[in-house]
Design a protein around this motif. Structure first.
Motif, PDB file in Angstrom:
ATOM      1  N   MET A  10       5.404   2.375   0.270  1.00 36.39           N
ATOM      2  CA  MET A  10       4.894   1.040   0.624  1.00 36.39           C
ATOM      3  C   MET A  10       6.074   0.090   0.767  1.00 36.39           C
ATOM      4  O   MET A  10       6.978   0.088  -0.076  1.00 36.39           O
ATOM      5  N   LYS A  14       7.239   0.823   7.623  1.00 38.96           N
ATOM      6  CA  LYS A  14       6.622   1.756   8.593  1.00 38.96           C
ATOM      7  C   LYS A  14       5.806   1.020   9.662  1.00 38.96           C
ATOM      8  O   LYS A  14       5.894   1.327  10.849  1.00 38.96           O
ATOM      9  N   ASP A  33      -3.522   3.119   8.390  1.00 43.28           N
ATOM     10  CA  ASP A  33      -4.209   2.082   7.595  1.00 43.28           C
ATOM     11  C   ASP A  33      -5.094   1.198   8.474  1.00 43.28           C
ATOM     12  O   ASP A  33      -6.229   0.898   8.111  1.00 43.28           O
ATOM     13  N   ILE A  43      -8.715  -2.233   2.771  1.00 41.42           N
ATOM     14  CA  ILE A  43      -8.241  -1.176   1.870  1.00 41.42           C
ATOM     15  C   ILE A  43      -8.500  -1.514   0.399  1.00 41.42           C
ATOM     16  O   ILE A  43      -8.977  -0.680  -0.365  1.00 41.42           O
ATOM     17  N   PHE A  55     -10.588   6.768  -0.303  1.00 41.08           N
ATOM     18  CA  PHE A  55      -9.604   6.228   0.641  1.00 41.08           C
ATOM     19  C   PHE A  55      -8.767   7.365   1.235  1.00 41.08           C
ATOM     20  O   PHE A  55      -8.495   7.393   2.430  1.00 41.08           O
ATOM     21  N   ARG A  56      -8.370   8.322   0.380  1.00 35.88           N
ATOM     22  CA  ARG A  56      -7.547   9.447   0.863  1.00 35.88           C
ATOM     23  C   ARG A  56      -8.326  10.291   1.875  1.00 35.88           C
ATOM     24  O   ARG A  56      -7.755  10.821   2.827  1.00 35.88           O
ATOM     25  N   GLU A  59      -8.147   8.368   5.064  1.00 33.77           N
ATOM     26  CA  GLU A  59      -6.776   8.417   5.594  1.00 33.77           C
ATOM     27  C   GLU A  59      -6.531   9.759   6.302  1.00 33.77           C
ATOM     28  O   GLU A  59      -5.978   9.808   7.412  1.00 33.77           O
ATOM     29  N   GLY A  76       0.396   5.586   5.896  1.00 37.24           N
ATOM     30  CA  GLY A  76       0.403   4.857   4.625  1.00 37.24           C
ATOM     31  C   GLY A  76       1.339   5.592   3.661  1.00 37.24           C
ATOM     32  O   GLY A  76       1.537   6.806   3.793  1.00 37.24           O
ATOM     33  N   GLY A  77       1.877   4.871   2.698  1.00 36.61           N
ATOM     34  CA  GLY A  77       2.841   5.469   1.768  1.00 36.61           C
ATOM     35  C   GLY A  77       2.292   6.672   1.002  1.00 36.61           C
ATOM     36  O   GLY A  77       3.050   7.545   0.567  1.00 36.61           O
ATOM     37  N   GLY A  78       0.973   6.731   0.860  1.00 30.99           N
ATOM     38  CA  GLY A  78       0.370   7.825   0.086  1.00 30.99           C
ATOM     39  C   GLY A  78      -0.050   9.018   0.924  1.00 30.99           C
ATOM     40  O   GLY A  78      -0.726   9.922   0.429  1.00 30.99           O
ATOM     41  N   ARG A 115      -2.161  -4.379  -1.398  1.00 32.06           N
ATOM     42  CA  ARG A 115      -1.843  -2.972  -1.654  1.00 32.06           C
ATOM     43  C   ARG A 115      -2.208  -2.660  -3.101  1.00 32.06           C
ATOM     44  O   ARG A 115      -1.458  -2.977  -4.034  1.00 32.06           O
ATOM     45  N   PRO A 116      -3.372  -2.012  -3.302  1.00 32.87           N
ATOM     46  CA  PRO A 116      -3.877  -1.817  -4.669  1.00 32.87           C
ATOM     47  C   PRO A 116      -2.888  -1.115  -5.592  1.00 32.87           C
ATOM     48  O   PRO A 116      -2.792  -1.467  -6.770  1.00 32.87           O
ATOM     49  N   LEU A 117      -2.111  -0.162  -5.063  1.00 33.59           N
ATOM     50  CA  LEU A 117      -1.214   0.581  -5.949  1.00 33.59           C
ATOM     51  C   LEU A 117       0.047  -0.206  -6.290  1.00 33.59           C
ATOM     52  O   LEU A 117       0.784   0.151  -7.196  1.00 33.59           O
ATOM     53  N   ARG A 132       7.065  10.505  -5.207  1.00 35.49           N
ATOM     54  CA  ARG A 132       6.882  10.634  -3.762  1.00 35.49           C
ATOM     55  C   ARG A 132       8.193  10.822  -3.004  1.00 35.49           C
ATOM     56  O   ARG A 132       8.207  11.463  -1.954  1.00 35.49           O
TER      57      ARG A 132
HETATM   58  O1  LIG Z   1       1.235   4.069  -1.027  1.00 37.09           O
HETATM   59  C1  LIG Z   1      -0.013   4.094  -0.972  1.00 37.09           C
HETATM   60  O2  LIG Z   1      -0.700   4.907  -1.627  1.00 37.09           O
HETATM   61  C2  LIG Z   1      -0.684   3.143  -0.053  1.00 37.09           C
HETATM   62  C3  LIG Z   1       0.057   2.516   0.913  1.00 37.09           C
HETATM   63  C4  LIG Z   1      -0.518   1.532   1.848  1.00 37.09           C
HETATM   64  O3  LIG Z   1       0.142   1.592   3.118  1.00 37.09           O
HETATM   65  P1  LIG Z   1       1.647   1.087   3.355  1.00 37.09           P
HETATM   66  O4  LIG Z   1       2.567   2.192   2.926  1.00 37.09           O
HETATM   67  O5  LIG Z   1       1.724   0.830   4.815  1.00 37.09           O
HETATM   68  O6  LIG Z   1       1.846  -0.124   2.534  1.00 37.09           O
HETATM   69  C5  LIG Z   1      -2.003   1.805   2.047  1.00 37.09           C
HETATM   70  O7  LIG Z   1      -2.209   3.023   2.709  1.00 37.09           O
HETATM   71  C6  LIG Z   1      -2.706   1.838   0.706  1.00 37.09           C
HETATM   72  O8  LIG Z   1      -2.585   0.580   0.090  1.00 37.09           O
HETATM   73  C7  LIG Z   1      -2.155   2.942  -0.193  1.00 37.09           C
END
Ligand SMILES: O=C(O)C1=C[C@@H](OP(=O)(O)O)[C@@H](O)[C@H](O)C1
Ligand SMILES: Nc1ncnc2c1ncn2[C@@H]1O[C@H](COP(=O)(O)OP(=O)(O)O)[C@@H](O)[C@H]1O
Ligand SMILES: [Mg+2]
Length: 164
Positions: A10, A14, A33, A43, A55-56, A59, A76-78, A115-117, A132
């Protein structure tokens, strides 16, 4: 051109860099996203009401809709949280890792509530970052360091990589 997947934590840029590449190269652009938001809503609300696992699922659904040719895709970062996502990107396109230090990410994101995380405590965020980072490195065809660089400079470096 093979589709280009941008990966990274995050705040690594990107979405910002993906859009710049889209304009520079004149090829289509997707952000997993944004695709989730368009179909399922915000999100933060998904995380709160349906949980991270759902959410996953969304995604992965969006990632697997992306074509192997002529797209820039900001993930997304995840995205690396599921092995099937990593396999999909590896089999379908080229992968560029935007590598950004944790300190720089913290500067960029501040207290971003979308960004919840990123709302977790500092220690958990650092753990997530370290867990990660391994996957991003393993998966990447190319890595671009982003600290102290503008989005335009980073996009320029990627364009050079694509020339080879
Ligand atoms: O790292 C993550 O798990 C997430 C990253 C977010 O995207 P960005 O990487 O674009 O911020 C988005 O998919 C969500 O909040 C979860
Ligand atoms: N190279 C950069 N330098 C400074 N700020 C940046 C850079 N790239 C992105 N940002 C800023 O950081 C925040 C997160 O960028 P974003 O593109 O949404 O990252 P990601 O999609 O990887 O989470 C945004 O406020 C954006 O303007
Ligand atoms: Mg993004």
């Amino acid at each position: 051109m093979k589709t280009l997947y941008l990966i990274g934590f995050m705040g690594s840029g990107k979405s910002t860099v993906g859009e710049l590449l889209h304009y520079d190269l004149g090829i289509s652009y997707l952000d997993t996203d944004q695709m989730v938001v368009e179909k399922y809503g915000e999100i933060a609300a998904i995380f709160q009401q349906e949980g991270e696992d759902k959410f996953r699922d969304y995604e992965t659904e969006m990632l697997t809709k992306t074509s192997p040719e002529n797209y820039i895709v900001s993930t997304g970062g995840g995205i690396v949280e599921r092995e099937e996502n990593m396999a999909f990107m590896k089999n379908n396109g080229r992968i560029i890792y935007l590598d950004t230090s944790f300190a720089q990410i913290a500067d960029r994101l501040g207290n971003d509530p979308s960004r919840p995380l990123w709302r977790k405590n500092q220690k958990d965020k650092q753990k997530l970052y370290q867990r990660r980072a391994k996957w991003y490195r393993q998966l990447a065809d190319f890595t671009v360091m982003t600290d102290q660089k503008s989005p335009e400079d980073i996009a320029g470096e990627i364009l050079k990589i694509l020339e080879h």
